[in-house]
Design a protein around this motif. Sequence first.
Motif, PDB file in Angstrom:
ATOM      1  N   LEU A 123       0.822  -1.209   0.000  1.00 23.56           N
ATOM      2  CA  LEU A 123       0.000   0.000   0.000  1.00 23.56           C
ATOM      3  C   LEU A 123       0.856   1.258   0.000  1.00 23.56           C
ATOM      4  N   LEU A 124       1.932   1.247   0.779  1.00 21.58           N
ATOM      5  CA  LEU A 124       2.812   2.412   0.803  1.00 21.58           C
ATOM      6  C   LEU A 124       3.438   2.656  -0.567  1.00 21.58           C
ATOM      7  N   ALA A 125       3.719   1.586  -1.276  1.00 24.29           N
ATOM      8  CA  ALA A 125       4.330   1.714  -2.600  1.00 24.29           C
ATOM      9  C   ALA A 125       3.393   2.364  -3.608  1.00 24.29           C
ATOM     10  N   GLU A 126       2.111   2.491  -3.271  1.00 28.23           N
ATOM     11  CA  GLU A 126       1.140   3.165  -4.139  1.00 28.23           C
ATOM     12  C   GLU A 126       0.777   4.560  -3.621  1.00 28.23           C
ATOM     13  N   PRO A 315      -9.104  -9.678  -0.478  1.00 29.22           N
ATOM     14  CA  PRO A 315      -7.666  -9.875  -0.253  1.00 29.22           C
ATOM     15  C   PRO A 315      -6.819  -9.047  -1.218  1.00 29.22           C
ATOM     16  N   THR A 316      -6.958  -7.733  -1.117  1.00 26.77           N
ATOM     17  CA  THR A 316      -6.236  -6.840  -2.009  1.00 26.77           C
ATOM     18  C   THR A 316      -5.383  -5.863  -1.206  1.00 26.77           C
ATOM     19  N   THR A 317      -4.275  -5.480  -1.777  1.00 28.30           N
ATOM     20  CA  THR A 317      -3.423  -4.447  -1.173  1.00 28.30           C
ATOM     21  C   THR A 317      -3.129  -3.366  -2.213  1.00 28.30           C
ATOM     22  N   SER A 318      -4.124  -3.061  -3.049  1.00 28.12           N
ATOM     23  CA  SER A 318      -3.950  -2.027  -4.073  1.00 28.12           C
ATOM     24  C   SER A 318      -5.084  -1.024  -3.987  1.00 28.12           C
ATOM     25  N   LEU A 319      -4.803   0.146  -3.434  1.00 29.42           N
ATOM     26  CA  LEU A 319      -5.807   1.204  -3.399  1.00 29.42           C
ATOM     27  C   LEU A 319      -6.016   1.795  -4.789  1.00 29.42           C
ATOM     28  N   LEU A 320      -4.981   1.795  -5.621  1.00 30.64           N
ATOM     29  CA  LEU A 320      -5.144   2.273  -6.992  1.00 30.64           C
ATOM     30  C   LEU A 320      -6.132   1.395  -7.764  1.00 30.64           C
ATOM     31  N   LEU A 321      -6.076   0.092  -7.556  1.00 31.09           N
ATOM     32  CA  LEU A 321      -7.047  -0.786  -8.207  1.00 31.09           C
ATOM     33  C   LEU A 321      -8.458  -0.468  -7.736  1.00 31.09           C
ATOM     34  N   LEU A 323      -9.601   2.402  -7.005  1.00 33.56           N
ATOM     35  CA  LEU A 323     -10.054   3.576  -7.749  1.00 33.56           C
ATOM     36  C   LEU A 323     -10.712   3.160  -9.057  1.00 33.56           C
ATOM     37  N   ASN A 324     -10.064   2.264  -9.794  1.00 32.18           N
ATOM     38  CA  ASN A 324     -10.623   1.819 -11.058  1.00 32.18           C
ATOM     39  C   ASN A 324     -11.916   1.048 -10.842  1.00 32.18           C
ATOM     40  N   MET A 325     -11.937   0.184  -9.824  1.00 38.23           N
ATOM     41  CA  MET A 325     -13.156  -0.585  -9.552  1.00 38.23           C
ATOM     42  C   MET A 325     -14.313   0.324  -9.149  1.00 38.23           C
ATOM     43  N   ALA A 326     -14.028   1.348  -8.353  1.00 39.42           N
ATOM     44  CA  ALA A 326     -15.081   2.268  -7.942  1.00 39.42           C
ATOM     45  C   ALA A 326     -15.683   2.977  -9.155  1.00 39.42           C
ATOM     46  N   ALA A 327     -14.824   3.326 -10.114  1.00 36.33           N
ATOM     47  CA  ALA A 327     -15.310   3.975 -11.323  1.00 36.33           C
ATOM     48  C   ALA A 327     -16.035   3.000 -12.238  1.00 36.33           C
ATOM     49  N   THR A 328     -15.458   1.809 -12.422  1.00 37.30           N
ATOM     50  CA  THR A 328     -16.001   0.848 -13.370  1.00 37.30           C
ATOM     51  C   THR A 328     -17.259   0.162 -12.834  1.00 37.30           C
ATOM     52  N   LEU A 329     -17.230  -0.270 -11.583  1.00 34.03           N
ATOM     53  CA  LEU A 329     -18.347  -1.019 -11.009  1.00 34.03           C
ATOM     54  C   LEU A 329     -19.433  -0.105 -10.454  1.00 34.03           C
ATOM     55  N   ARG A 380      -6.115   3.604 -15.371  1.00 35.93           N
ATOM     56  CA  ARG A 380      -5.193   2.501 -15.642  1.00 35.93           C
ATOM     57  C   ARG A 380      -5.404   1.349 -14.669  1.00 35.93           C
ATOM     58  N   ILE A 381      -5.167   0.124 -15.136  1.00 34.16           N
ATOM     59  CA  ILE A 381      -5.304  -1.080 -14.311  1.00 34.16           C
ATOM     60  C   ILE A 381      -3.930  -1.744 -14.207  1.00 34.16           C
ATOM     61  N   GLY A 382      -3.519  -2.090 -12.989  1.00 35.93           N
ATOM     62  CA  GLY A 382      -2.214  -2.700 -12.797  1.00 35.93           C
ATOM     63  C   GLY A 382      -1.081  -1.740 -13.084  1.00 35.93           C
ATOM     64  N   PHE A 383      -1.312  -0.463 -12.787  1.00 34.73           N
ATOM     65  CA  PHE A 383      -0.374   0.605 -13.154  1.00 34.73           C
ATOM     66  C   PHE A 383      -0.046   1.382 -11.893  1.00 34.73           C
TER      67      PHE A 383
END
Length: 396
Positions: A123-126, A315-321, A323-329, A380-383
């Motif tokens: 998470l810190l890395a994002e 089981p996710t550690t990507s807050l950036l992901l 963001l995309n899910m909140a927009a897409t879903l 972006r996804i996985g970015f």
Amino acid sequence: MDRLWINARLATMAGDGLGVIDDGAIACRDGRIAYAGPSAAAPQTADEIIDCGGRWITPGLIDCHTHLVHAGNRAGEWAQRLEGVSYEEIARAGGGILSTMRATRAATEAELVAIALPRLDALLAEGVTTIEVKSGYGLTVEHELKMLRAARALGVTRDVRVATTLLGAHAVPHDYAGRADAYVDLVCNEMIPAAIGLADAVDAFCEGIGFSPQQTARVLAAARAAGLPVKLHAEQLSALHGASLAASHGALSADHLEHADEQDVRAMAAAGTVAVLLPGAYYFMRETQLPPIDLFRAHHVPIAIATDCNPGTSPTTSLLLMLNMAATLFRLTVTEALRGVTVNAAAALGLADTIGTLEPGKACDLALWDISDPAELVYRIGFNPLYARVKDGRCC
């Protein structure tokens, strides 16, 4: 000035939108933002001047709902769900939260810290600079406090702000089977008083497989009597008006909210309760009932987004992901999504006066990005375009 970031594009999150400043600068003194605005009016000198090369700066990201501290995993249960077994069936058979409880009780405090660190580092890395961490897998006074101490230790081991939440009312442990009211007595009379000084807030799981609205109300009342703010897992699997209950206790946030209705949303709006959306859990559990986004918009309820990092349903550690899910879903806009992990996430933790925007007086928590437009963080996804993370004015 201690540090001055120049030649930057700012998304300050001040006001109602992204608060964009195309040619901006940020100055820091003693860990706080002293200036954030156009370069033309910025201070001219500082002990250290950092040329951002035209990069974007946002507030440091905030993950305002996680279950980061736990032992074990539930990959086997996930495989069962793929074969058609429901989450509720697994929980009632002694799996789910109780499965993680057994693994977490068996781990030492040091082991819980060591297990959680890779999740935290991801998470810190994002660009995350503040994270909320709940207990809820100990379900005894001893083990809930152990989890809270482990969460606090994460903020010492890494340069991150940690907000801790007591989630003793997460599930009824096996040794209280059939005696949920007695377990609520333990939470109210022993666990909450013992957690004062370790917990920044109190949460509960108001759900058919968790705690009834009446039991939840007792927990929230005990927390408020102890001087602790509250939040609530509400309306995830069914409509129990937990969000209305949370609002009646002045909750910082109500989280999940797939089954919230207009009564709930009106109550949240009146109380200033933030709607925390958890798209990872929605996706992972293959839910179909969308949170009432249009009602949140119509009633001006602030929307936050978080990972809900946990072993069973997100089981996710990507807050950036997220963001995309909140927009897409959920069809959130770019502005809504980015405010959901900054200014509104800060409000969900009761920290709106301290973090969440790039404004003088706030903590100098920054994320510097190699992007051409803030929309890329959502699109972006996985970015991961993070260039640098700054906590309290320190590059880390």
